[in-house]
Design a protein around this motif. Sequence first.
Motif, PDB file in Angstrom:
ATOM      1  N   ASP A  74       0.814  -1.222   0.000  1.00 59.16           N
ATOM      2  CA  ASP A  74       0.000   0.000   0.000  1.00 59.16           C
ATOM      3  C   ASP A  74       0.849   1.274   0.000  1.00 59.16           C
ATOM      4  N   VAL A  75       2.162   1.130   0.163  1.00 62.76           N
ATOM      5  CA  VAL A  75       3.023   2.321   0.244  1.00 62.76           C
ATOM      6  C   VAL A  75       3.070   3.055  -1.090  1.00 62.76           C
ATOM      7  N   ALA A  76       3.300   2.336  -2.173  1.00 66.28           N
ATOM      8  CA  ALA A  76       3.406   2.976  -3.493  1.00 66.28           C
ATOM      9  C   ALA A  76       2.127   3.732  -3.869  1.00 66.28           C
ATOM     10  N   PRO A  77       0.940   3.152  -3.689  1.00 71.45           N
ATOM     11  CA  PRO A  77      -0.286   3.914  -3.980  1.00 71.45           C
ATOM     12  C   PRO A  77      -0.418   5.173  -3.120  1.00 71.45           C
ATOM     13  N   PHE A  78       0.041   5.097  -1.869  1.00 72.92           N
ATOM     14  CA  PHE A  78      -0.007   6.286  -1.010  1.00 72.92           C
ATOM     15  C   PHE A  78       0.897   7.382  -1.548  1.00 72.92           C
ATOM     16  N   LEU A  79       2.106   7.021  -1.963  1.00 71.19           N
ATOM     17  CA  LEU A  79       3.033   8.014  -2.498  1.00 71.19           C
ATOM     18  C   LEU A  79       2.498   8.620  -3.794  1.00 71.19           C
ATOM     19  N   ARG A  80       1.838   7.801  -4.611  1.00 73.77           N
ATOM     20  CA  ARG A  80       1.207   8.341  -5.822  1.00 73.77           C
ATOM     21  C   ARG A  80       0.119   9.341  -5.467  1.00 73.77           C
ATOM     22  N   ARG A  81      -0.651   9.004  -4.442  1.00 69.21           N
ATOM     23  CA  ARG A  81      -1.717   9.908  -4.007  1.00 69.21           C
ATOM     24  C   ARG A  81      -1.141  11.234  -3.509  1.00 69.21           C
ATOM     25  N   VAL A  82      -0.013  11.180  -2.821  1.00 66.78           N
ATOM     26  CA  VAL A  82       0.632  12.401  -2.329  1.00 66.78           C
ATOM     27  C   VAL A  82       0.969  13.328  -3.487  1.00 66.78           C
ATOM     28  N   MET A  83       1.616  12.792  -4.527  1.00 64.93           N
ATOM     29  CA  MET A  83       2.031  13.636  -5.641  1.00 64.93           C
ATOM     30  C   MET A  83       0.854  14.053  -6.509  1.00 64.93           C
ATOM     31  N   GLU A  84      -0.140  13.206  -6.633  1.00 65.22           N
ATOM     32  CA  GLU A  84      -1.337  13.607  -7.373  1.00 65.22           C
ATOM     33  C   GLU A  84      -2.031  14.769  -6.670  1.00 65.22           C
ATOM     34  N   THR A  85      -2.083  14.711  -5.342  1.00 63.22           N
ATOM     35  CA  THR A  85      -2.663  15.811  -4.571  1.00 63.22           C
ATOM     36  C   THR A  85      -1.863  17.092  -4.792  1.00 63.22           C
ATOM     37  N   ALA A  86      -0.538  16.990  -4.745  1.00 66.24           N
ATOM     38  CA  ALA A  86       0.318  18.167  -4.911  1.00 66.24           C
ATOM     39  C   ALA A  86       0.136  18.800  -6.286  1.00 66.24           C
ATOM     40  N   LEU A  87       0.186  17.984  -7.339  1.00 65.89           N
ATOM     41  CA  LEU A  87       0.078  18.535  -8.692  1.00 65.89           C
ATOM     42  C   LEU A  87      -1.332  19.052  -8.985  1.00 65.89           C
ATOM     43  N   ASP A  88      -2.338  18.361  -8.474  1.00 61.00           N
ATOM     44  CA  ASP A  88      -3.716  18.842  -8.667  1.00 61.00           C
ATOM     45  C   ASP A  88      -3.913  20.205  -8.011  1.00 61.00           C
ATOM     46  N   ARG A  89      -3.376  20.358  -6.808  1.00 59.01           N
ATOM     47  CA  ARG A  89      -3.514  21.641  -6.119  1.00 59.01           C
ATOM     48  C   ARG A  89      -2.723  22.735  -6.827  1.00 59.01           C
ATOM     49  N   ALA A  90      -1.589  22.383  -7.394  1.00 56.82           N
ATOM     50  CA  ALA A  90      -0.798  23.361  -8.146  1.00 56.82           C
ATOM     51  C   ALA A  90      -1.589  23.869  -9.351  1.00 56.82           C
ATOM     52  N   VAL A  91      -2.222  22.946 -10.057  1.00 59.81           N
ATOM     53  CA  VAL A  91      -3.045  23.332 -11.211  1.00 59.81           C
ATOM     54  C   VAL A  91      -4.211  24.200 -10.759  1.00 59.81           C
ATOM     55  N   GLU A  92      -4.851  23.790  -9.672  1.00 57.27           N
ATOM     56  CA  GLU A  92      -5.994  24.555  -9.150  1.00 57.27           C
ATOM     57  C   GLU A  92      -5.589  25.980  -8.803  1.00 57.27           C
ATOM     58  N   LYS A  93      -4.480  26.135  -8.089  1.00 55.74           N
ATOM     59  CA  LYS A  93      -4.059  27.464  -7.656  1.00 55.74           C
ATOM     60  C   LYS A  93      -3.556  28.320  -8.817  1.00 55.74           C
ATOM     61  N   SER A  94      -3.032  27.687  -9.844  1.00 60.01           N
ATOM     62  CA  SER A  94      -2.565  28.449 -11.004  1.00 60.01           C
ATOM     63  C   SER A  94      -3.725  29.067 -11.770  1.00 60.01           C
ATOM     64  N   GLY A  95      -4.943  28.598 -11.491  1.00 61.32           N
ATOM     65  CA  GLY A  95      -6.122  29.107 -12.185  1.00 61.32           C
ATOM     66  C   GLY A  95      -6.482  30.540 -11.842  1.00 61.32           C
ATOM     67  N   LEU A  96      -5.778  31.144 -10.880  1.00 59.00           N
ATOM     68  CA  LEU A  96      -6.031  32.561 -10.570  1.00 59.00           C
ATOM     69  C   LEU A  96      -5.535  33.475 -11.692  1.00 59.00           C
ATOM     70  N   THR A  97      -4.731  32.941 -12.583  1.00 61.84           N
ATOM     71  CA  THR A  97      -4.272  33.708 -13.744  1.00 61.84           C
ATOM     72  C   THR A  97      -4.505  32.859 -14.993  1.00 61.84           C
TER      73      THR A  97
END
Length: 297
Positions: free
Chosen positions: A185-208
């Motif tokens: 279950d470790v690898a899926p957790f690490l994938r979830r961590v980075m998916e969360t990070a990149l998704d939030r980056a895309v979301e926050k970039s939407g201010l411009t």
Amino acid sequence: MTALASAGEREIISSGGVFSREKQLSQKQETLENRMAKLEEKLTRQSSAKAPPASRATASPAVSYEHRIKVGVVFNRLDVPDRTASDLSRAARNYAKVAPVVFISPTEISDALSRTPCAEKRDISRCARELATYPGLRMLVLVESIRLPKVFPGEARATLHMFDPFFQSADNIAKVEANIKSPSDVAPFLRRVMETALDRAVEKSGLTPWFCRVFSGRQGEWYVNAGKLSGLKAGDRLKIVAQGTRVKAPSGQPAGWIPGPSKGVLEVQTLFGKDLAACRLVSGKEPTLEDVLLKQD
């Protein structure tokens, strides 16, 4: 801001000199990632060749986006082990293939900052602004800490911060937690961590709107920090816009951006490097490093 700056210094500035240890670790990490990526690609081709036609026909196609933003990821080496950092980088690189993101690795970040004054001054704000100019980061993610269980089942936890160089703001974007039942279950957790990070980056970039910038120029040719991977094509036109007004909410967090007046237009002539473009001025005034380049409809 303080939490990000203090933690970021540990990743971006090495105590024994500028990027000496971090760069070596990142290069080893990237070499390992490349080997793993080639192995995964080989296994995928073998699996695809053995699969019946119906299975291959229903495989998910590559995701296409009009534009992609550049997101860099760095690690607090005191609380993120080297092996885990390597696994997280690989997860980020893989997820970027299906997200509107161009992943900028720790090695690329170290290389871009290795000769800049911000490294010696331990100024993460200035470092992020340097990265925004070249290679063109829109967001910088710091993995502050990772806690994985030593015995199973157990709790796993990751803390993420983000720095937005355009708005010069920092944010504690997420704490990702999970109950890990077994080592698998470790690898899926690490994938979830980075998916969360990149998704939030895309979301926050939407201010411009999507934008890029000039990082250099010579003899009437201007070099832009976005290219094929970001979604530019030869012939595209980029409107040169003054910095404008960055608006913040009462909390101090970014609320939006009001573009400044239009100054001129660049046309993309050639795509080169990993993700860069050479342009010529077709009208108006020449761009500066501070100007914003918006895709012209």
